[in-house]
Every structure is written in C-alpha cells, then in structure tokens.
Motif scaffolding. Structure first.
Motif, PDB file in Angstrom:
ATOM      1  N   CYS B  71       0.848  -1.212   0.000  1.00  0.00           N
ATOM      2  CA  CYS B  71       0.000   0.000   0.000  1.00  0.00           C
ATOM      3  C   CYS B  71       0.871   1.244   0.000  1.00  0.00           C
ATOM      4  CB  CYS B  71      -0.913   0.022   1.221  1.00  0.00           C
ATOM      5  SG  CYS B  71      -2.247  -1.158   1.126  1.00  0.00           S
ATOM      6  N   ALA B  72       1.903   1.242   0.875  1.00  0.00           N
ATOM      7  CA  ALA B  72       2.801   2.399   0.940  1.00  0.00           C
ATOM      8  C   ALA B  72       3.494   2.579  -0.405  1.00  0.00           C
ATOM      9  CB  ALA B  72       3.823   2.208   2.052  1.00  0.00           C
ATOM     10  N   MET B  73       3.944   1.469  -0.979  1.00  0.00           N
ATOM     11  CA  MET B  73       4.647   1.546  -2.255  1.00  0.00           C
ATOM     12  C   MET B  73       3.720   2.068  -3.357  1.00  0.00           C
ATOM     13  SD  MET B  73       7.493   1.340  -3.579  1.00  0.00           S
ATOM     14  CE  MET B  73       8.779   0.312  -2.949  1.00  0.00           C
ATOM     15  N   GLY B  99      11.301   9.244   2.378  1.00  0.00           N
ATOM     16  CA  GLY B  99      12.042   9.240   3.630  1.00  0.00           C
ATOM     17  C   GLY B  99      11.665  10.405   4.525  1.00  0.00           C
ATOM     18  N   ILE B 100      11.497  11.579   3.923  1.00  0.00           N
ATOM     19  CA  ILE B 100      11.103  12.752   4.709  1.00  0.00           C
ATOM     20  C   ILE B 100       9.760  12.490   5.371  1.00  0.00           C
ATOM     21  CG2 ILE B 100      10.313  15.143   4.516  1.00  0.00           C
ATOM     22  CD1 ILE B 100      12.481  15.628   2.486  1.00  0.00           C
ATOM     23  N   GLY B 101       8.822  11.955   4.599  1.00  0.00           N
ATOM     24  CA  GLY B 101       7.500  11.657   5.159  1.00  0.00           C
ATOM     25  C   GLY B 101       7.598  10.651   6.292  1.00  0.00           C
ATOM     26  N   ALA B 102       8.391   9.597   6.082  1.00  0.00           N
ATOM     27  CA  ALA B 102       8.511   8.539   7.095  1.00  0.00           C
ATOM     28  C   ALA B 102       9.088   9.098   8.390  1.00  0.00           C
ATOM     29  CB  ALA B 102       9.399   7.422   6.554  1.00  0.00           C
ATOM     30  N   PHE B 278      -7.358   3.278   3.694  1.00  0.00           N
ATOM     31  CA  PHE B 278      -7.914   4.625   3.635  1.00  0.00           C
ATOM     32  C   PHE B 278      -6.986   5.565   2.864  1.00  0.00           C
ATOM     33  CE2 PHE B 278      -8.016   8.894   5.476  1.00  0.00           C
ATOM     34  CZ  PHE B 278      -9.341   9.239   5.299  1.00  0.00           C
ATOM     35  N   PHE B 279      -5.703   5.573   3.245  1.00  0.00           N
ATOM     36  CA  PHE B 279      -4.786   6.512   2.592  1.00  0.00           C
ATOM     37  C   PHE B 279      -4.536   6.117   1.147  1.00  0.00           C
ATOM     38  CE2 PHE B 279      -3.572   7.673   7.005  1.00  0.00           C
ATOM     39  CZ  PHE B 279      -3.885   9.018   6.909  1.00  0.00           C
ATOM     40  N   MET B 280      -4.485   4.808   0.895  1.00  0.00           N
ATOM     41  CA  MET B 280      -4.255   4.382  -0.486  1.00  0.00           C
ATOM     42  C   MET B 280      -5.432   4.802  -1.366  1.00  0.00           C
ATOM     43  SD  MET B 280      -3.356   0.665  -2.018  1.00  0.00           S
ATOM     44  CE  MET B 280      -5.008   0.058  -1.899  1.00  0.00           C
ATOM     45  N   MET B 281      -6.644   4.571  -0.872  1.00  0.00           N
ATOM     46  CA  MET B 281      -7.812   4.958  -1.664  1.00  0.00           C
ATOM     47  C   MET B 281      -7.841   6.470  -1.864  1.00  0.00           C
ATOM     48  SD  MET B 281      -9.101   2.270  -2.626  1.00  0.00           S
ATOM     49  CE  MET B 281     -10.434   2.948  -3.565  1.00  0.00           C
ATOM     50  N   ALA B 282      -7.480   7.216  -0.799  1.00  0.00           N
ATOM     51  CA  ALA B 282      -7.481   8.676  -0.919  1.00  0.00           C
ATOM     52  C   ALA B 282      -6.521   9.101  -2.027  1.00  0.00           C
ATOM     53  CB  ALA B 282      -7.076   9.313   0.407  1.00  0.00           C
ATOM     54  N   VAL B 283      -5.326   8.498  -2.038  1.00  0.00           N
ATOM     55  CA  VAL B 283      -4.338   8.855  -3.058  1.00  0.00           C
ATOM     56  C   VAL B 283      -4.849   8.488  -4.444  1.00  0.00           C
ATOM     57  CG1 VAL B 283      -2.088   8.196  -3.972  1.00  0.00           C
ATOM     58  CG2 VAL B 283      -2.310   8.818  -1.586  1.00  0.00           C
ATOM     59  N   ILE B 284      -5.426   7.288  -4.562  1.00  0.00           N
ATOM     60  CA  ILE B 284      -5.905   6.852  -5.879  1.00  0.00           C
ATOM     61  C   ILE B 284      -6.999   7.797  -6.382  1.00  0.00           C
ATOM     62  CG2 ILE B 284      -7.178   5.035  -7.095  1.00  0.00           C
ATOM     63  CD1 ILE B 284      -5.705   2.998  -5.375  1.00  0.00           C
ATOM     64  N   GLY B 334       2.880   8.060   1.862  1.00  0.00           N
ATOM     65  CA  GLY B 334       3.307   6.658   1.783  1.00  0.00           C
ATOM     66  C   GLY B 334       4.385   6.362   2.814  1.00  0.00           C
ATOM     67  N   GLY B 335       5.345   7.271   2.942  1.00  0.00           N
ATOM     68  CA  GLY B 335       6.420   7.084   3.916  1.00  0.00           C
ATOM     69  C   GLY B 335       5.889   7.012   5.330  1.00  0.00           C
ATOM     70  N   ALA B 336       4.921   7.880   5.648  1.00  0.00           N
ATOM     71  CA  ALA B 336       4.357   7.899   6.998  1.00  0.00           C
ATOM     72  C   ALA B 336       3.655   6.587   7.307  1.00  0.00           C
ATOM     73  CB  ALA B 336       3.385   9.074   7.123  1.00  0.00           C
ATOM     74  N   VAL B 337       2.913   6.068   6.340  1.00  0.00           N
ATOM     75  CA  VAL B 337       2.212   4.795   6.539  1.00  0.00           C
ATOM     76  C   VAL B 337       3.233   3.675   6.737  1.00  0.00           C
ATOM     77  CG1 VAL B 337       0.759   3.066   5.391  1.00  0.00           C
ATOM     78  CG2 VAL B 337       0.124   5.469   5.320  1.00  0.00           C
ATOM     79  N   TYR B 338       4.282   3.713   5.932  1.00  0.00           N
ATOM     80  CA  TYR B 338       5.326   2.689   6.030  1.00  0.00           C
ATOM     81  C   TYR B 338       5.981   2.698   7.416  1.00  0.00           C
ATOM     82  CZ  TYR B 338       9.917   0.560   5.396  1.00  0.00           C
ATOM     83  OH  TYR B 338      11.041  -0.202   5.545  1.00  0.00           O
ATOM     84  N   ALA B 339       6.329   3.910   7.898  1.00  0.00           N
ATOM     85  CA  ALA B 339       7.046   4.027   9.167  1.00  0.00           C
ATOM     86  C   ALA B 339       6.244   3.417  10.309  1.00  0.00           C
ATOM     87  CB  ALA B 339       7.348   5.495   9.467  1.00  0.00           C
ATOM     88  N   HIS B 340       4.930   3.598  10.270  1.00  0.00           N
ATOM     89  CA  HIS B 340       4.112   3.132  11.388  1.00  0.00           C
ATOM     90  C   HIS B 340       3.680   1.696  11.273  1.00  0.00           C
ATOM     91  CE1 HIS B 340       3.954   7.466  11.974  1.00  0.00           C
ATOM     92  NE2 HIS B 340       3.856   7.146  13.236  1.00  0.00           N
TER      93      HIS B 340
END
Lengths: 262, 454
Positions: B71-73, B99-102, B278-284, B334-340
């Motif tokens: 999803c993050a990717m 990386g900045i987002g993460a 949620f975030f993936m759908m929002a981005v799409i 995406g980075g933020a989702v990945y980090a968490h």
C-alpha cells in the motif's frame, strides 16, 4: 470592418543569436481584421518573428505592442491568454492524446473550475467540464472533425492534423492568429480546401490573421497585404500585385539578374 | 515444496489483481450507494482475512506486513507516475520525499507516546504557517513581470524558514499545556489513549505529506527549470542529501531520538489495514480526479510537447511544479504509513539504490497507467517475497543475493517482451477515462465548413 484600429504593432524588432542577426529592425503593423502574409526565402527570419511575438524568444531590442499593451518579456502562456494563438511549421499536436483532448487542453485557460473542484469532482466540475467538452466539440464540428474526436492525434492523416492544429489554436479564443506555413506538405486539393478554411475562420471568428507561407498560390490568393523578408530585414511591402512586380523580391527569390531577365 | 511458495505468491498476485479489478469496477458504478457499499465490502474482505477466527487466519501477519508495504509503495509509485509518467519529468527524488514523510511522521508519534507534544505542534504549525507563507508570497510575486526564478526562490525560502522558526517558538510555548495530559511512557495520560493516538497518527500522516510537499516545492522551483535529464541528476542528489542527513540526524540535526545511522526504534505501530486502505484509496481517488480534470490535461500536455503547451496558454513551469508537489505529497503519505507499520526506520532503507524501486515499478506497470502502477506495486512486493522464500530454502544465506540476480533478469525479459510495461496504458473501471460521445447534430444543421465548401 467598421473600426480601423491597430491590433499589433511591432517596432524596430531585433533578435541576435550570438553574433547572428536573425531579425533586424523589423516593423509590422496589423489592423483589426487584416489577413496579411509574411514571406521570404528560407532562413529569412520569418519563424523567428513568430517566436518573438509569441514570447518563445525574447527580443534583443524593439517593442511588440498588442492591443495597446507591450508584450515583451511576458511568458508565452501569458501572451496566449492575452489573445495571440499560433500553429507550428512542423505540426506540434499532443500526439498521444485524442483529438478532443487536444482541443480541450487549448481551452484550459478558459476553464471555469479550479484545481480543488477538479479533485473533488463536485457539481461545479460536472457543469463546467460538460460545457468545456461541448465547446471543444463545437470547434471540432466547425472543421468537420466531429467523428474523429476519439482518435489519437498522431494516427490522423496529415491534412487532418493541420485542421486539428488550427481548431486547437482557435480554441484558445484568440484575436490574432499566427499561421506558420499552414500549406506545407499539402497536395493541391488540400491547399484549395485550406484556402477556403482560412477565409472561413477569418470571417466566422472575426480574426486578424498573419501567415507565413512558401506556396505563392496561397499567399497571393488570400492575403490582402504582404511583407517580404530577406536576411532578417523587410525588403518590400505591398499588395500581392505590387509584390509580384517588385524587383528586390524577385532578386531575393531567384537571385541577382533574374529580375532583369523577367 | 519450495516451488509451492512461488506458486503461492503467484496465486496471491492473481488474487490481488482480481481484487483490484473488482474494486475499480465497483468504483466506476454510477450509483453513489453502490460505490460506498462496494468499497466497504472490499475493505471488509481483507479485514476478515486478516482476523484470527477460531485459530484460523487466512492471511498471516507476514502477509499483512507485505500488504501494508505494498500500500505504501502504491502511494509512492503513483506519485512518481504523476511526475514522470504523466508530466514527463524524470525524477529520482521520490525516495527522498518518501524518507522525509517517514521520518517526520515517525518523529511526531514517537515524541507523542513519550510525553512530548512538540513534534506534532512544531510540524503542524510549521506546515500550516509555511504553506500560508508560500501561498501569499506566490500571490504577491504574481504582480511583477519576469521575476527570475532564483529571486523568487530566495523569497520563498526566507518565508518558509521564518514560518519554521515561529512554529518552533509556538511549539515550545504550548508544550507545557500538553505535557501533563500526555503522561509518561509507563503511565500514559488522557491524550495517550488509543483513540487519541489514532487522531494523532492521522494528523502525523497528513502533516508529513504536506511537509514533504512543501520541501518539494522549494526544491522543485529552481531545479524544475532544468531539462529532463539534468533534473533527474539533481533529484538523485536530493535523495542522497536526505539520506546523509538521516544518517547524521543525531549529530548535525537536533533529533537524538532518530539515532542517526543506528536507525530509529520504538515508533508506535499504528498502521492498520483501515489506515493503509484509507490513505491508499485517498491517493488513488485524488490522483484519478486530478488527471481527469482540466488541470490534469494541462499536466499531460507538458509531457507531450512543452512548446505547444506554452503556445496553448498553459503555464508549463506551474504545471511541472504542481505535478512535482502533488507527487511528493503522495510520497510523504506513503512514507508515513510505512514508518508506522514497520516500527523501525533505518537510513539504509532510504539509500539511493532503493530510490530506483518506484521507478522500476512504474516502468514495469506502464508509464502513464495508474492501474499498471497499482498492480505492479503489489505484484513487485509479493513476487520478491515469493522468490526469497523459494531461494531461502535452497541456498540459505545466499538467497537474498541471488534474488537480486533473478529479479533484474525478470525485468530485462519484461522490457524486451513488453517495453510499454505490463499494462501499457490500459486502465480499469474507475480509472478509465470516460469516453465522450460525439455531439448529436440537430437535424438540418450541417457542419459549417462543409456548408461553406458547397
């Protein structure tokens, strides 16, 4: 034309590329409703003049006044939004997009919804997107391209690509249209159609048109007034008849001595 | 047995493609309620598969990890596709924004659970004030004709830095109000309840995205004036700078909690399937709507022909900047989702070699195809894992090395067989551009041109 007012005034326009003077002390005045030609041998600087007017190049010296405001130093897109549209010598369509999208892109500056409405796809977007599409289809209909609207632009035959390009330029809603060699690469039948087309859009959209052309038949056939350039400078101005008899023009095209022979 | 794993991952990839097709199909239905119910069902199916029901769990925790990673990717790759596939700007900087987002989001939640509200306050106020500063400076600059890019860049930069300084003061001033409510690590306060944490997580992700977008604005403004290849090199430089800053985050940057090259540990694992979905759908949805609006067409026209776009009244520089900023915003999210989800951030993850991953994915899936990008993001992650499992049992510790021999060969073959990418420019359901029907000509009205010819 009831109002005789100037729409474009170019004074002392000069452009140097390094040491090469592509355009020198070029003057040109267009009145509202003019349909004028700009001719000259290859490399005379005609397309450079177009690029200077549309802001792709910045002039070394001189001034370009459009509708009483100087447009020197403006970005190309700002100049287009003021009402100058153009076509290109080598067709520059958005070749992987549909014909309809090509025209819709040109209408973009007139879009009545913002980016936020676009992202939300709200009611405002729906209404104006529909309006925009219908407007684009109207332009296509005028050129008889309606049935080709979903074709990819690069798949069209050459003559139709030219038409799409002119339709796209008109979708910018210009007051001045610059046509750069519209007849290049066309066969005689297509050229006749093109001449009709230019006359037709000139009357229908109340346009001022300036065109560059090599085909003397086209220039002599439709232009009321012609400016001739050679080596970046104006060598003659006049009606088609005057130009045909001008010795310097014949010299520029056919070489020295040819004028006497004729 | 080992091949079973590979087959298993192929089955998973096919399952995901079917799922994706269904999701996009249901989103394309005209009825609003059908759409909403369809999306809820799509969410529920996976949620159910992830739930342990009577000792049976269809998708293991390992699979769910892959799912979140995919999803993050997807978000990162979609952002890059907007920049490269749709706008035509070859960028390697996407990984830096990822990386900045993460790191930004991780720092916010890490500090929050450890009784420090400054992360959220400073980043929150910083991004909001910074954004306002950038917007108002932009409006003010519009009044002048022919401002050099570097001059406007300097003004923007000063504005952003001032906003940041103000945000730090505000954060430090307000922090004492929050501290008693946050409690300590061992004795969590009111604002550290699970519900409050979810809200903080949401804010952290959004602020991380906005922060990445603002950085990309400042970076993109001068750099986007470069031609395409030069822009690629400059963005690669950006990724390296970000990576080096991460490695030295505890020494040259004032963030000891990031622990520099040793990696940041103890990030609360707040990413659930709900948030990832949620975030993936929002981005799409944001990206699809943007692409199919007039602004999106302007972005695409820049890719097709810059000179023609200029001549059609399109602000080419503005369109490039817009695509770059929105793309980086997606990368930040995406980075933020990945980090968490992973709970541990190491600068090694954000190295420049990995910065090619999203690029590979979008070329693999098809430049300018959103469906292809989404499918390739999921396919890529599951394929790599399947390959690893097969090789792991065969070769033990050498497996990871061999994996990166086999996977480039696969890429090579794909490029030879299908240079336009897996899906070319095919879009599914919701992502497909609605075909415009030819205008109906009222009876008696001929095309005008035809009439004039007659």
């Amino acid at each position: 034309m009831t109002t005789i007012s100037t729409i474009l005034e170019i004074t002392d326009l000069t452009k140097f590329f390094g040491g090469l003077g592509a355009v020198r002390n070029f003057d040109l005045t267009l009145k509202k409703g003019d349909l004028n030609g700009l001719i000259g041998p290859n490399g005379a600087g005609k397309t450079t003049v177009f690029n200077l007017i549309t802001g792709i190049y910045e002039p070394t010296a001189g001034d370009i006044v459009f509708n009483n405001t100087s447009i020197v130093g403006l970005e190309p897109f700002e100049i287009t939004r003021l009402g100058i549209a153009r076509t290109f010598q080598n067709i520059r369509l958005f070749s992987n997009l549909t014909v309809l999208d090509n025209v819709r892109i040109a209408y973009h500056p007139h879009t009545k919804y913002g980016m936020a409405d676009g992202i939300l796809h709200n009611r405002k977007f729906d209404i104006h997107e529909k309006e925009l599409t219908e407007k684009a289809q109207e332009f296509l209909a005028i050129f008889g391209l309606e049935n080709l609207q979903n074709e990819i632009a690069k798949n069209l035959p050459y003559g139709q690509q030219r038409r799409v390009e002119i339709a796209r330029a008109l979708a910018c809603e210009p007051r001045l249209l610059l046509l750069d060699e519209p007849a290049a690469g066309m066969n005689p039948r297509e050229i006749l159609e093109l001449m009709d087309l230019i006359h037709f859009i000139h009357d229908r959209f109340d346009l001022t048109i300036l065109l560059i052309e090599h085909q003397m038949r086209v220039v002599m056939g439709i232009c009321k007034f012609i400016t001739v350039m050679d080596f970046g400078q104006v060598i003659a101005r006049g009606t088609p008849k005057e130009i045909q008899e001008n010795e310097r023009v014949i010299e520029a095209y056919l070489g020295k001595g040819a004028g006497h022979a004729a | 047995m080992e091949l079973g794993f590979l087959l298993g991952s192929i089955v998973k990839i096919i399952g995901i493609l079917a799922y994706l097709y269904g999701l996009l199909w249901v989103l394309a239905r005209p009825n609003r309620w059908v759409k909403i119910i369809g999306v809820i069902v799509a969410f529920g199916v996976i949620q159910l598969a992830l739930t342990n029901i009577g000792g049976f769990q269809l998708l293991t925790n390992f699979d769910s990890g892959l799912l979140f990673q995919a999803c993050a990717m997807t978000m990162v790759a979609l952002g890059l596709n907007l920049i490269y596939g749709f706008n035509g700007q070859f960028s390697l900087g996407q990984w830096g924004f990822y990386g900045i987002g993460a790191y930004t989001a991780a720092d916010i939640t890490y500090r929050w659970v450890n009784g420090d509200a400054r992360g959220l306050l400073v980043v929150g106020f910083g991004t909001i004030l910074g954004g306002l500063a950038l917007i108002y400076i932009g409006r003010w600059l519009k009044r002048f004709r022919g401002v050099p890019v570097l001059s406007s860049f300097t003004l923007y930069l000063i504005g952003a830095i001032l906003a940041g300084i103000v945000a730090v003061y505000i954060g430090n001033a307000l922090n004492p109000l929050f501290e008693p409510l946050l409690g300590t690590n061992l004795n969590p306060g009111v604002l550290n309840s699970p519900l409050a944490l979810q809200i903080v997580f949401f804010l952290a992700v959004v602020f991380a995205g906005i922060f990445a977008a603002e950085v990309s604005f400042l970076f993109g403004l001068p750099v986007l004036t470069l031609g395409s290849d030069y822009f690629g090199i400059a963005t690669l430089g950006f990724t390296i700078v970000v990576n080096v800053l991460m490695i030295n985050s505890d020494t040259i940057l004032p963030f000891p909690e990031m622990k520099g090259g040793r990696g940041m540990v103890g990030i609360p694992k707040l990413t659930t399937w709900f948030w990832a979905f949620f975030f993936m759908m929002a981005v799409i949805i944001i990206m699809r709507n943007l692409i199919q609006s007039s602004t999106g067409r302007a972005i695409i026209s820049v890719r097709e022909d810059e000179v023609a776009a200029k001549a059609m009244g399109i602000d080419v520089a503005g369109s490039k900047l817009l695509a770059f900023v929105v793309g980086s915003f997606f990368a930040g999210i995406g980075g933020a989702v990945y980090a968490h989800f992973i709970g541990f951030l190491s600068p090694g993850t954000f190295g420049f070699l990995q910065s090619f991953n999203p690029l590979i994915i979008i070329v693999f899936g098809g430049l300018g195809s959103m469906t292809g990008t989404i499918a390739a993001s999921f396919g890529w992650i599951f394929f790599l894992e399947g390959l690893l499992r097969v090789l792991l049992s065969q070769m033990g510790t050498e497996a990871p090395t061999w994996r990166f021999v086999l996977y480039p060969i696969t890429l090579l073959l794909l490029m030879l067989i299908r240079p336009q990418g897996l899906l070319g420019n095919i879009e599914w359901g919701f992502l497909k551009q609605k075909e415009v029907l030819p205008r109906e000509i009222p009876a008696g009205e001929k095309p005008e041109m035809a009439a004039s010819e007659a």
